[in-house]
Write a protein that holds these residues in place. Structure first.
Motif, PDB file in Angstrom:
ATOM      1  N   TYR A   9       2.294   9.613   4.418  1.00  0.00           N
ATOM      2  CA  TYR A   9       1.473   8.453   4.036  1.00  0.00           C
ATOM      3  C   TYR A   9       0.462   8.805   2.945  1.00  0.00           C
ATOM      4  CZ  TYR A   9       3.221   5.420   7.761  1.00  0.00           C
ATOM      5  OH  TYR A   9       4.008   4.653   8.562  1.00  0.00           O
ATOM      6  N   PRO A  10      -0.351   9.842   3.125  1.00  0.00           N
ATOM      7  CA  PRO A  10      -1.298  10.176   2.054  1.00  0.00           C
ATOM      8  C   PRO A  10      -0.607  10.596   0.756  1.00  0.00           C
ATOM      9  CG  PRO A  10      -1.930  11.298   4.075  1.00  0.00           C
ATOM     10  CD  PRO A  10      -0.605  10.657   4.318  1.00  0.00           C
ATOM     11  N   LEU A  11       0.541  11.279   0.859  1.00  0.00           N
ATOM     12  CA  LEU A  11       1.251  11.671  -0.361  1.00  0.00           C
ATOM     13  C   LEU A  11       1.767  10.447  -1.121  1.00  0.00           C
ATOM     14  CD1 LEU A  11       3.275  14.842   0.669  1.00  0.00           C
ATOM     15  CD2 LEU A  11       1.385  14.681  -0.948  1.00  0.00           C
ATOM     16  N   CYS A  12       2.284   9.470  -0.414  1.00  0.00           N
ATOM     17  CA  CYS A  12       2.775   8.251  -1.075  1.00  0.00           C
ATOM     18  C   CYS A  12       1.625   7.464  -1.712  1.00  0.00           C
ATOM     19  CB  CYS A  12       3.516   7.367  -0.078  1.00  0.00           C
ATOM     20  SG  CYS A  12       5.118   7.996   0.396  1.00  0.00           S
ATOM     21  N   ALA A  16       1.009   6.952  -5.705  1.00  0.00           N
ATOM     22  CA  ALA A  16       0.861   5.615  -6.297  1.00  0.00           C
ATOM     23  C   ALA A  16      -0.421   5.522  -7.125  1.00  0.00           C
ATOM     24  CB  ALA A  16       0.868   4.557  -5.195  1.00  0.00           C
ATOM     25  N   ILE A  17      -1.508   6.082  -6.613  1.00  0.00           N
ATOM     26  CA  ILE A  17      -2.783   6.063  -7.355  1.00  0.00           C
ATOM     27  C   ILE A  17      -2.669   6.929  -8.606  1.00  0.00           C
ATOM     28  CG2 ILE A  17      -5.210   6.753  -7.257  1.00  0.00           C
ATOM     29  CD1 ILE A  17      -5.119   5.915  -4.264  1.00  0.00           C
ATOM     30  N   TYR A  18      -2.054   8.087  -8.476  1.00  0.00           N
ATOM     31  CA  TYR A  18      -1.867   8.973  -9.625  1.00  0.00           C
ATOM     32  C   TYR A  18      -1.044   8.283 -10.715  1.00  0.00           C
ATOM     33  CZ  TYR A  18      -0.261  12.874 -12.456  1.00  0.00           C
ATOM     34  OH  TYR A  18       0.036  13.691 -13.509  1.00  0.00           O
ATOM     35  N   SER A  19       0.055   7.640 -10.309  1.00  0.00           N
ATOM     36  CA  SER A  19       0.880   6.971 -11.324  1.00  0.00           C
ATOM     37  C   SER A  19       0.160   5.788 -11.950  1.00  0.00           C
ATOM     38  CB  SER A  19       2.213   6.531 -10.720  1.00  0.00           C
ATOM     39  OG  SER A  19       2.028   5.486  -9.790  1.00  0.00           O
ATOM     40  N   LEU A  20      -0.681   5.115 -11.186  1.00  0.00           N
ATOM     41  CA  LEU A  20      -1.456   3.994 -11.738  1.00  0.00           C
ATOM     42  C   LEU A  20      -2.430   4.486 -12.805  1.00  0.00           C
ATOM     43  CD1 LEU A  20      -2.219   0.988 -11.615  1.00  0.00           C
ATOM     44  CD2 LEU A  20      -3.885   1.592  -9.845  1.00  0.00           C
ATOM     45  N   TRP A  28       1.457  -4.986 -13.395  1.00  0.00           N
ATOM     46  CA  TRP A  28       1.133  -4.555 -12.038  1.00  0.00           C
ATOM     47  C   TRP A  28       2.375  -4.599 -11.157  1.00  0.00           C
ATOM     48  CZ3 TRP A  28      -3.224  -2.324 -10.524  1.00  0.00           C
ATOM     49  CH2 TRP A  28      -4.351  -2.470 -11.325  1.00  0.00           C
ATOM     50  N   TYR A  29       3.233  -5.557 -11.411  1.00  0.00           N
ATOM     51  CA  TYR A  29       4.457  -5.718 -10.629  1.00  0.00           C
ATOM     52  C   TYR A  29       5.362  -4.493 -10.764  1.00  0.00           C
ATOM     53  CZ  TYR A  29       8.795  -7.754  -8.932  1.00  0.00           C
ATOM     54  OH  TYR A  29       9.952  -7.990  -8.252  1.00  0.00           O
ATOM     55  N   ILE A  33       6.471  -2.094  -7.694  1.00  0.00           N
ATOM     56  CA  ILE A  33       7.875  -1.829  -7.369  1.00  0.00           C
ATOM     57  C   ILE A  33       8.158  -0.321  -7.406  1.00  0.00           C
ATOM     58  CG2 ILE A  33      10.252  -2.128  -8.193  1.00  0.00           C
ATOM     59  CD1 ILE A  33       9.154  -4.549  -6.748  1.00  0.00           C
ATOM     60  N   ASN A  34       7.662   0.350  -8.422  1.00  0.00           N
ATOM     61  CA  ASN A  34       7.859   1.796  -8.533  1.00  0.00           C
ATOM     62  C   ASN A  34       7.224   2.536  -7.353  1.00  0.00           C
ATOM     63  OD1 ASN A  34       8.716   4.208  -9.746  1.00  0.00           O
ATOM     64  ND2 ASN A  34       6.714   4.480 -10.693  1.00  0.00           N
TER      65      ASN A  34
END
Length: 138
Positions: A9-12, A16-20, A28-29, A33-34
């Motif tokens: 959970y924390p890795l996902c 997601a935050i890192y990729s953002l 944003w969509y 999705i990614n």
């Protein structure tokens, strides 16, 4: 699975935050999705691991029949072919090779823990008992 999910959970969420913050998306969509796709890949990995833990705990691979094993081997082989041939996102290719790692560990377990023919199955029979009861044709 409980302890692995505490890690996943924390890795996902962190991924997601890192990729953002570091990857440019069209909307944003597309980021959402990614992020969900990467979560599906991560939890697909999580659902493959309990089989390895069960094998290790029981010191046996007798509970997974050869038909299921053959299906997994064939599926892994086809996934690898398509991962090399078809242009696809890197995360999907990594998911295919992640399956290979689990499959190789399972192959190692299959070699390490041979099937115990004296072990009783779910029907209360063992292979050795069946062979003793069968009349031999000569």
């Amino acid at each position: 699975m409980k302890y692995l999910s505490y890690l996943l959970y924390p890795l996902c969420i962190g991924g997601a935050i890192y990729s953002l913050l570091n990857i440019k998306y069209k909307s944003w969509y597309s980021w959402l999705i990614n992020s969900f796709v990467n979560g599906v890949y991560a939890f697909g990995f999580l659902f493959m691991l309990p089989q390895l833990f069960v094998n290790y705990k029981m010191k046996s691979v007798a509970h997974l029949p050869w038909k299921a094993f053959t299906y997994k081997a064939f599926n892994t082989f086809i996934d690898d072919i398509f991962a090399f041939i078809i242009t696809m996102p890197t995360s999907h290719r990594l998911a295919c090779f992640r399956d290979d790692v689990v499959f190789l560990v399972y192959l190692y377990q299959r070699w390490l823990y041979p099937v115990d023919k004296s072990r009783v199955n779910e029907y209360g029979e063992s292979y050795e008992e069946k062979m003793k009861r069968k009349p031999h044709k000569e």
